[in-house]
Design a protein around this motif. Sequence first.
Motif, short mmCIF file in Angstrom:
data_model
loop_
_atom_site.label_atom_id
_atom_site.label_comp_id
_atom_site.label_asym_id
_atom_site.label_seq_id
_atom_site.Cartn_x
_atom_site.Cartn_y
_atom_site.Cartn_z
N ALA A 60 0.83 -1.21 0.00
CA ALA A 60 0.00 0.00 0.00
C ALA A 60 0.86 1.25 0.00
N LEU A 61 1.97 1.21 0.74
CA LEU A 61 2.88 2.34 0.77
C LEU A 61 3.50 2.57 -0.61
N ALA A 62 3.90 1.48 -1.27
CA ALA A 62 4.47 1.61 -2.62
C ALA A 62 3.44 2.15 -3.60
N LEU A 63 2.18 1.71 -3.48
CA LEU A 63 1.12 2.20 -4.35
C LEU A 63 0.88 3.69 -4.13
N TYR A 64 0.90 4.11 -2.87
CA TYR A 64 0.75 5.54 -2.56
C TYR A 64 1.86 6.36 -3.20
N LEU A 65 3.11 5.92 -3.02
CA LEU A 65 4.24 6.67 -3.56
C LEU A 65 4.18 6.73 -5.08
N LEU A 101 0.83 -5.96 -6.83
CA LEU A 101 -0.13 -6.00 -7.94
C LEU A 101 -1.50 -6.47 -7.47
N GLY A 102 -1.51 -7.44 -6.56
CA GLY A 102 -2.78 -7.89 -6.00
C GLY A 102 -3.49 -6.78 -5.23
#
Length: 316
Positions: free
Chosen positions: A122-127, A196-197
């Motif tokens: 989730a942190l990577a998706l936010y960034l 990705l999931g």
Amino acid sequence: MTAIRLPRRVPLRPLLCLLPLALVAVLAVRHRAVLAEGFGQLATARPSWLLAAAGATCLTWVAAAFTRQGAVVERLPRCRLLATQFAAGAANHLLPTGLGASAVNLRFMTVCGLPLARSSAALALYLLAESIGRVGLLAGLLIAFPDALRLGPLLPAGAAGPLLLTLGAAAGPAVAALLCVRRLRAAAGSFLHTALGEARAVHSRPSRALALWGGSLAFPALQAAGLVAVGRALGLPVPLGHIAVAYLAATVAVALIPTPGGIGSVEAALIVALVAAGGPAAVATAVVLAYRIITVWLPLLPGALTLGALVRLKVI
């Protein structure tokens, strides 16, 4: 025979509560000349525009909270999420760029019950979303205002080649490590599968996708609006759209510089960008100092106090 006394347990949590305040004091002492000059500039500015800048700054924490919520499927507690974004802003100015806010939010999500792997995804998706939103907004403004920046003073002749070589040299070892180290390759593959999931799950819910991408666009837009308001408060003779372009270009340029909150590097980049947009150097410097006082230094102490309180209450 004299009994051996065991050392008392170190009160780790109270020390962690006081650590942000100590770091604020250190930063304030190190940058006391900048603080004095910045507050001096605020005293000569138009109050209504300064209030607008402060309002835009407060709304950035709301935008960050929306984006953080949009990066996970589970509903996060709203008040604690918003307080965490305020505290994360202070942490971000006390540690190398991005590290402080990332650590605070990662801890917050794990305390809320998300597994570490999903919290990291989730942190990577936010960034990723925030980076795409910032660069996309900059690209859109450059299309709307193609003459907003004069890049000649920013990029000397022949600078593009060495810059690309430097980026390649930095990325090369990371790629080689992924290709050669089996365990690292397996860990990276597992993380990518989880990420990705998580991204598919988030985008299967329109409300989460809207929060993620809406917040990602609103966050840099509100930051740029704050600089526009300070520019108007101090009479910077640069069109509004050009100021926004200068802000976004400067922040994109310094995104990879590992200084606490970009302190020092952001100021220099903003001044250069505003001058490249057509502003006088003296006024541009005054605008940047006043802007950083509003967005960094004024919220820093209450943000550090909030961070300490969240640690003590075991929210993070």
